[in-house]
Scaffold this active site. Structure first.
Site, PDB file in Angstrom:
ATOM      1  N   GLU A  89      94.828  76.917 -18.888  1.00 38.32           N
ATOM      2  CA  GLU A  89      96.362  76.857 -19.237  1.00 38.32           C
ATOM      3  C   GLU A  89      97.222  76.427 -18.318  1.00 38.32           C
ATOM      4  OE1 GLU A  89      95.773  79.629 -23.067  1.00 38.32           O
ATOM      5  OE2 GLU A  89      97.070  80.158 -21.455  1.00 38.32           O
ATOM      6  N   CYS A 102     102.810  76.755 -12.864  1.00 37.16           N
ATOM      7  CA  CYS A 102     101.965  77.612 -12.635  1.00 37.16           C
ATOM      8  C   CYS A 102     100.456  77.065 -13.123  1.00 37.16           C
ATOM      9  CB  CYS A 102     102.250  78.653 -13.368  1.00 37.16           C
ATOM     10  SG  CYS A 102     101.130  80.344 -13.467  1.00 37.16           S
ATOM     11  N   CYS A 109      88.221  84.626 -15.145  1.00 38.66           N
ATOM     12  CA  CYS A 109      88.396  85.100 -13.856  1.00 38.66           C
ATOM     13  C   CYS A 109      87.328  86.366 -13.827  1.00 38.66           C
ATOM     14  CB  CYS A 109      89.827  85.930 -13.539  1.00 38.66           C
ATOM     15  SG  CYS A 109      90.072  86.552 -11.987  1.00 38.66           S
ATOM     16  N   CYS A 113      90.775  92.837 -13.489  1.00 39.84           N
ATOM     17  CA  CYS A 113      92.016  93.563 -13.308  1.00 39.84           C
ATOM     18  C   CYS A 113      92.328  94.168 -14.578  1.00 39.84           C
ATOM     19  CB  CYS A 113      93.172  92.841 -12.846  1.00 39.84           C
ATOM     20  SG  CYS A 113      93.014  92.301 -11.045  1.00 39.84           S
ATOM     21  N   CYS A 116      95.149  92.470 -16.928  1.00 40.97           N
ATOM     22  CA  CYS A 116      95.276  91.166 -17.107  1.00 40.97           C
ATOM     23  C   CYS A 116      94.577  90.594 -18.408  1.00 40.97           C
ATOM     24  CB  CYS A 116      94.939  90.489 -15.885  1.00 40.97           C
ATOM     25  SG  CYS A 116      94.929  88.782 -15.989  1.00 40.97           S
ATOM     26  N   CYS A 337     102.898  85.810 -17.052  1.00 39.67           N
ATOM     27  CA  CYS A 337     102.000  86.483 -16.428  1.00 39.67           C
ATOM     28  C   CYS A 337     100.953  87.230 -17.121  1.00 39.67           C
ATOM     29  CB  CYS A 337     102.664  87.151 -15.432  1.00 39.67           C
ATOM     30  SG  CYS A 337     103.873  86.599 -14.446  1.00 39.67           S
TER      31      CYS A 337
HETATM   32  N1  SAH Z   1      94.105  86.299  -9.346  1.00 40.80           N
HETATM   33  C1  SAH Z   1      95.460  86.013  -8.678  1.00 40.80           C
HETATM   34  C2  SAH Z   1      96.343  85.062  -9.508  1.00 40.80           C
HETATM   35  C3  SAH Z   1      96.838  85.418 -10.659  1.00 40.80           C
HETATM   36  S1  SAH Z   1      98.402  85.488 -10.345  1.00 40.80           S
HETATM   37  C4  SAH Z   1      96.172  87.246  -8.275  1.00 40.80           C
HETATM   38  O1  SAH Z   1      95.724  88.367  -8.872  1.00 40.80           O
HETATM   39  O2  SAH Z   1      97.234  87.357  -7.943  1.00 40.80           O
HETATM   40  C5  SAH Z   1      99.001  86.388 -11.943  1.00 40.80           C
HETATM   41  C6  SAH Z   1     100.022  87.609 -11.546  1.00 40.80           C
HETATM   42  O3  SAH Z   1     100.359  88.256 -12.666  1.00 40.80           O
HETATM   43  C7  SAH Z   1      99.116  88.291 -10.601  1.00 40.80           C
HETATM   44  O4  SAH Z   1      99.823  89.300  -9.849  1.00 40.80           O
HETATM   45  C8  SAH Z   1      98.682  89.464 -11.833  1.00 40.80           C
HETATM   46  O5  SAH Z   1      98.304  90.602 -11.146  1.00 40.80           O
HETATM   47  C9  SAH Z   1      99.865  89.702 -12.872  1.00 40.80           C
HETATM   48  N2  SAH Z   1      99.508  89.927 -14.153  1.00 40.80           N
HETATM   49  C10 SAH Z   1      98.342  89.988 -14.752  1.00 40.80           C
HETATM   50  N3  SAH Z   1      98.492  90.588 -15.866  1.00 40.80           N
HETATM   51  C11 SAH Z   1      99.497  90.754 -16.130  1.00 40.80           C
HETATM   52  C12 SAH Z   1     100.140  91.351 -17.296  1.00 40.80           C
HETATM   53  N4  SAH Z   1      99.624  91.526 -18.352  1.00 40.80           N
HETATM   54  N5  SAH Z   1     101.442  91.303 -17.114  1.00 40.80           N
HETATM   55  C13 SAH Z   1     102.139  91.337 -16.140  1.00 40.80           C
HETATM   56  N6  SAH Z   1     101.590  90.539 -14.937  1.00 40.80           N
HETATM   57  C14 SAH Z   1     100.419  90.483 -15.034  1.00 40.80           C
END
Ligand code: SAH
Length: 360
Positions: A89, A102, A109, A113, A116, A337
């Site tokens: 995406e 983006c 991944c 986390c 996410c 995000c």
């Molecule tokens: N792997 C990289 C790139 C992903 S960026 C990283 O971790 O930075 C996407 C951003 O959105 C990251 O800061 C991630 O932590 C955040 N994110 C992930 N899941 C989310 C959610 N459910 N709600 C809001 N932000 C989230």
């Protein structure tokens, strides 16, 4: 070979291997990235013979569009098919005065986390440089084809699916193409790599290219960060913060790191956690970006209340830390995000409830 996969040095080497002058590679890059051309026969400053040979040896190919969704707020999400069942995406976020694309760097991944949704599907494979760059080229063409107009795409963030620094060898040439004057020609402050904290690759990035960095922090102490961002067990906060210091050391005074902090109700949004965070970042060239949690099916987390987010931000600001709250965009089309899932090939990983276990 897909030409989207080669940065200038690599393309010049490929041309030399064909017995061509390296500057021909520069011309081809300008056709592709400055003028949006994907047909060799239209590259009129190259000889007919060269155009024929290029067409035989190379291709300029974007992934196939599966779906396009447009949010009520103007955010667009494209699902692009790679090989077989793999899809990624890409999200376009227009705002007043800027427009951010983006992009994804992996199918799925492995960072796992807990908040996410991309993590829930597990890791399938790395994207190639060509697949990363093709997202940008595709978006520019779809948005009107004016590749040199900063109003069409002004900023690129590696904040889609995947951990960009876990796919360093493909991401580095992609960054070079984004920054190259013969490529997309973006300035270094407008290309942001976002990482969950892969310390050794933060150091390599600093040495290899000059680009903006965002760090997904999400917790002010190791106990909580181990839970939210499991890579913290390998690279704990003290090491991460040291790497951040090294990243900005010696750069000009305007350089700072953006620390992303997802706001989870009752988990990491308490005033004492804000104070701890302020202490952790004190004296560093830092901006904090608070991200209201975006929910997805079966998550155990809830978004912090607006009051909690406001109070958290105020504590940071009182301690002289620049703090912004990210506006939620595109959540009606699951483009916000942490909501990107694409599609993965393995049926097992796709199975409902079949959350894969990924070891680091
Ligand atoms: N792997 C990289 C790139 C992903 S960026 C990283 O971790 O930075 C996407 C951003 O959105 C990251 O800061 C991630 O932590 C955040 N994110 C992930 N899941 C989310 C959610 N459910 N709600 C809001 N932000 C989230």
């Amino acid at each position: 070979m897909n030409l989207f996969g080669l940065d200038r040095a690599q393309l010049r080497a490929a041309f030399e291997a064909m017995g061509e002058k390296p500057f021909r590679a520069d011309q081809v890059m300008q056709w592709i990235y400055r003028r949006g051309q994907d047909r060799f026969d239209a590259m009129s400053n190259l000889s007919k013979d060269l155009r024929t040979r290029l067409a035989r040896q190379f291709e300029i190919r974007t992934p196939e569009l599966v779906t396009e969704q447009v949010s009520v707020d103007g955010t667009r999400k494209w699902v692009l098919r790679l090989d077989g069942g793999n899809a990624i995406e890409t999200v376009y976020i227009p705002e007043a005065g800027r427009a951010t694309l983006c992009i994804s760097s992996q199918v799925g991944c492995a960072m796992d986390c807990s908040f996410c949704s991309t993590a829930q599907q597990g890791f399938n494979r790395n994207l190639t440089t060509a697949e990363i760059i093709a997202q940008v080229w595709f978006a520019a063409r779809t948005l009107g084809g004016d590749f040199q107009n900063e109003r069409v795409i002004s900023n690129i963030v590696f904040m889609g699916m995947g951990e960009p620094l876990a796919n360093y060898n493909a991401v580095l040439p992609a960054i070079r193409i984004l920054l190259d004057d013969f490529g997309f020609g973006l300035s270094k402050r407008r290309v942001t790599v976002s990482t969950s904290g892969l310390v050794p690759f933060m150091d390599r990035l600093r040495q290899d290219v000059d680009t903006a960095l965002a760090v997904s922090l999400h917790a002010p102490d190791d106990a909580l960060r181990n839970e939210l961002v499991p890579i913290n067990r390998k690279y704990p906060l003290a090491e991460l913060i040291d790497a951040c210091r090294r990243y900005t050391a010696g750069k000009d005074r305007k350089t700072h790191i953006v620390y992303e902090y997802v706001m989870l109700d009752g988990i990491n949004d308490r005033p004492e956690q804000a104070r701890k965070l302020a202490k952790l970042l004190a004296g560093m060239p830092a901006k904090v970006n608070l991200i209201p949690f975006n929910p997805f099916p079966a998550t155990r987390y809830r978004r912090s209340t607006p009051e909690a987010i406001q109070a958290f931000a105020q504590i940071l600001r009182d301690r002289h830390i620049l703090t912004t709250t990210r506006k939620t965009r595109g959540d009606d089309i699951d483009a916000a995000c942490g909501q990107l899932v694409g599609r993965v090939q393995s049926r097992q990983r796709n199975r409902l409830g079949g959350v894969p276990v990924v070891s680091l």
